[in-house]
Design a protein around this motif. Structure first.
Motif, PDB file in Angstrom:
ATOM      1  N   TYR A  11       0.837  -1.199   0.000  1.00 49.24           N
ATOM      2  CA  TYR A  11       0.000   0.000   0.000  1.00 49.24           C
ATOM      3  C   TYR A  11       0.867   1.242   0.000  1.00 49.24           C
ATOM      4  N   LEU A  18      -3.458   0.587  -3.593  1.00 45.94           N
ATOM      5  CA  LEU A  18      -3.239  -0.761  -3.090  1.00 45.94           C
ATOM      6  C   LEU A  18      -2.825  -1.639  -4.264  1.00 45.94           C
ATOM      7  N   GLU A  35      -6.622   4.011   3.822  1.00 47.94           N
ATOM      8  CA  GLU A  35      -5.627   3.238   4.562  1.00 47.94           C
ATOM      9  C   GLU A  35      -6.288   2.228   5.497  1.00 47.94           C
ATOM     10  N   TYR A  38      -6.768  -1.043   3.750  1.00 48.97           N
ATOM     11  CA  TYR A  38      -5.495  -1.774   3.662  1.00 48.97           C
ATOM     12  C   TYR A  38      -5.172  -2.443   5.001  1.00 48.97           C
ATOM     13  N   LYS A  39      -5.320  -1.699   6.093  1.00 50.68           N
ATOM     14  CA  LYS A  39      -4.995  -2.254   7.408  1.00 50.68           C
ATOM     15  C   LYS A  39      -5.918  -3.420   7.764  1.00 50.68           C
ATOM     16  N   LYS A  42      -4.774  -6.406   5.803  1.00 52.48           N
ATOM     17  CA  LYS A  42      -3.555  -6.925   6.426  1.00 52.48           C
ATOM     18  C   LYS A  42      -3.894  -7.765   7.665  1.00 52.48           C
TER      19      LYS A  42
END
Length: 67
Positions: A11, A18, A35, A38-39, A42
């Protein structure tokens, strides 16, 4: 990060992009991804399921040539 669908992802917070490399070696850039998404990807126990529910068909993307 074992996944049966996603080989690798990264990212770029500056551009909110991404990058996902699938096990098929197809590479996609998803744009304007917060974000937080993305987190959560993850942290997800199932990357493929999270991708299908929260990223696929929800963000603009660009397919890149295989590396």
């Amino acid at each position: 990060m074992p996944s049966s669908v996603i080989k690798y992802f990264s990212y770029d917070a500056a551009t909110e992009t991404l990058k996902i490399i699938f096990v098929t070696d197809m590479i996609y850039l998803y744009k304007e991804v917060p974000e937080k998404i993305y987190k959560m990807l993850k942290a997800s126990g199932s990357k493929g399921r999270y991708f299908n529910r929260h990223i696929k068909d929800k963000f603009k993307f660009q397919k890149l040539e295989e590396e």
